[in-house]
Design a protein around this motif. Structure first.
Motif, PDB file in Angstrom:
ATOM      1  N   GLU A  10     -10.088  23.991 -43.865  1.00  0.00           N
ATOM      2  CA  GLU A  10      -8.846  23.833 -44.609  1.00  0.00           C
ATOM      3  C   GLU A  10      -7.786  23.120 -43.780  1.00  0.00           C
ATOM      4  N   ASN A  11      -7.765  23.385 -42.475  1.00  0.00           N
ATOM      5  CA  ASN A  11      -6.709  22.844 -41.612  1.00  0.00           C
ATOM      6  C   ASN A  11      -6.992  21.442 -41.107  1.00  0.00           C
ATOM      7  N   GLY A  12      -8.249  20.983 -41.219  1.00  0.00           N
ATOM      8  CA  GLY A  12      -8.582  19.634 -40.794  1.00  0.00           C
ATOM      9  C   GLY A  12      -9.121  19.581 -39.376  1.00  0.00           C
ATOM     10  N   SER A  13      -9.688  18.437 -39.019  1.00  0.00           N
ATOM     11  CA  SER A  13     -10.324  18.256 -37.717  1.00  0.00           C
ATOM     12  C   SER A  13      -9.423  17.441 -36.799  1.00  0.00           C
ATOM     13  N   LEU A  14      -9.769  17.448 -35.504  1.00  0.00           N
ATOM     14  CA  LEU A  14      -9.012  16.684 -34.514  1.00  0.00           C
ATOM     15  C   LEU A  14      -9.691  15.366 -34.180  1.00  0.00           C
ATOM     16  N   ASP A  15     -10.948  15.210 -34.596  1.00  0.00           N
ATOM     17  CA  ASP A  15     -11.707  14.019 -34.228  1.00  0.00           C
ATOM     18  C   ASP A  15     -12.224  13.304 -35.472  1.00  0.00           C
ATOM     19  N   THR A  16     -12.756  12.119 -35.241  1.00  0.00           N
ATOM     20  CA  THR A  16     -13.236  11.281 -36.330  1.00  0.00           C
ATOM     21  C   THR A  16     -14.620  10.749 -35.988  1.00  0.00           C
ATOM     22  N   LEU A  17     -15.491  10.716 -36.984  1.00  0.00           N
ATOM     23  CA  LEU A  17     -16.819  10.113 -36.864  1.00  0.00           C
ATOM     24  C   LEU A  17     -16.884   8.950 -37.835  1.00  0.00           C
ATOM     25  N   PHE A  18     -17.479   7.843 -37.405  1.00  0.00           N
ATOM     26  CA  PHE A  18     -17.653   6.704 -38.300  1.00  0.00           C
ATOM     27  C   PHE A  18     -19.071   6.710 -38.851  1.00  0.00           C
ATOM     28  N   VAL A  19     -19.181   6.602 -40.164  1.00  0.00           N
ATOM     29  CA  VAL A  19     -20.489   6.575 -40.813  1.00  0.00           C
ATOM     30  C   VAL A  19     -20.541   5.355 -41.719  1.00  0.00           C
ATOM     31  N   PRO A  20     -21.743   4.878 -42.060  1.00  0.00           N
ATOM     32  CA  PRO A  20     -21.825   3.748 -42.989  1.00  0.00           C
ATOM     33  C   PRO A  20     -21.100   4.065 -44.293  1.00  0.00           C
ATOM     34  N   SER A  21     -20.423   3.085 -44.844  1.00  0.00           N
ATOM     35  CA  SER A  21     -19.657   3.310 -46.070  1.00  0.00           C
ATOM     36  C   SER A  21     -20.530   3.823 -47.202  1.00  0.00           C
ATOM     37  N   SER A  22     -21.807   3.454 -47.200  1.00  0.00           N
ATOM     38  CA  SER A  22     -22.718   3.923 -48.246  1.00  0.00           C
ATOM     39  C   SER A  22     -22.973   5.419 -48.162  1.00  0.00           C
ATOM     40  N   LEU A  23     -22.739   6.016 -46.989  1.00  0.00           N
ATOM     41  CA  LEU A  23     -22.973   7.443 -46.785  1.00  0.00           C
ATOM     42  C   LEU A  23     -21.711   8.264 -46.993  1.00  0.00           C
ATOM     43  N   ALA A  24     -20.542   7.625 -46.884  1.00  0.00           N
ATOM     44  CA  ALA A  24     -19.270   8.339 -46.874  1.00  0.00           C
ATOM     45  C   ALA A  24     -18.696   8.502 -48.277  1.00  0.00           C
ATOM     46  N   SER A  25     -17.982   9.617 -48.454  1.00  0.00           N
ATOM     47  CA  SER A  25     -17.207   9.879 -49.658  1.00  0.00           C
ATOM     48  C   SER A  25     -16.015  10.729 -49.231  1.00  0.00           C
ATOM     49  N   PRO A  26     -15.048  10.959 -50.115  1.00  0.00           N
ATOM     50  CA  PRO A  26     -13.913  11.814 -49.730  1.00  0.00           C
ATOM     51  C   PRO A  26     -14.326  13.229 -49.334  1.00  0.00           C
ATOM     52  N   SER A  27     -15.529  13.651 -49.718  1.00  0.00           N
ATOM     53  CA  SER A  27     -15.986  15.013 -49.420  1.00  0.00           C
ATOM     54  C   SER A  27     -16.941  15.071 -48.228  1.00  0.00           C
TER      55      SER A  27
END
Length: 199
Positions: A93-110
């Motif tokens: 609920e509070n969110g993460s501190l880091d970011t991972l990059f994934v192919p756009s075909s794999l990513a969604s808002p969820s």
């Protein structure tokens, strides 16, 4: 957005290549080692690149530099939240501190990811240090590997295989030394989409 200099283009390509291989951005030291320059020189180069809109800074971590949205479009990668270890209901609920990059075909808002710390799925080939990429919105089916916890519990999540029975749900580990978690009401926070491993 101003165009990059030759050196800045080399840095962008290195960041993009590193993200494609590992799923997260390189640290200042890793960039400095690659280009055989000081960390301070990399720092000043990134400040200039940020002013040009080539990169963005997210947080204060060692890997806080991300490619700008315009550059990411060209690279075909999308950022998703990355949690250090299995998240609990509060951290989701509070969110993460880091970011991972994934192919756009794999990513969604969820889509989100976390670094595995448990041995619960070792016989299924998922080990501590692996990065698990999950989707919150997909409907979990019997046999899916999911991140979940019993409703009314402490909110501690487990990455396990889901089994649906007539009157309850079960989270099965793929580790003979661990027990099965059973509940009539199981909260499923994500369904596994992909595992990444850094060698």
């Amino acid at each position: 957005m101003k165009g990059p200099t030759k050196k800045q283009q080399e840095i962008l390509l290195f960041i993009s290549s590193f993200i494609s291989q590992y799923g997260f951005a390189p640290s200042l030291k890793e960039m400095a080692d690659h280009f055989h320059i000081s960390s301070a020189a990399v720092h000043y180069a990134l400040i200039s690149m940020e002013k040009k809109g080539l990169v963005d800074k997210v947080g204060n971590g060692a890997r806080s530099i991300i490619l700008s949205s315009d550059v990411r479009k060209d690279m075909g990668n999308t950022p998703v939240p990355l949690y250090q270890g299995e998240p609990d209901s509060s951290s989701l609920e509070n969110g993460s501190l880091d970011t991972l990059f994934v192919p756009s075909s794999l990513a969604s808002p969820s889509t989100f990811a976390f670094i595995v710390t448990s041995w619960s799925m070792k016989e299924g080939g998922i080990l501590p240090g692996d990065i698990a990429i999950l989707d919150k919105e997909r409907e979990a089916k019997d046999g899916d590997i999911v991140l979940g916890y019993p409703e009314g519990g402490d909110g501690k999540m487990e990455l396990r295989r889901l089994r649906k029975r007539k009157t309850l749900f079960e989270l099965w580990p793929e580790n003979d030394s661990m027990g099965i978690t059973r509940s009539q009401n199981m909260v499923i926070c994500g369904i596994l989409r992909e595992i990444r491993r850094k060698y």
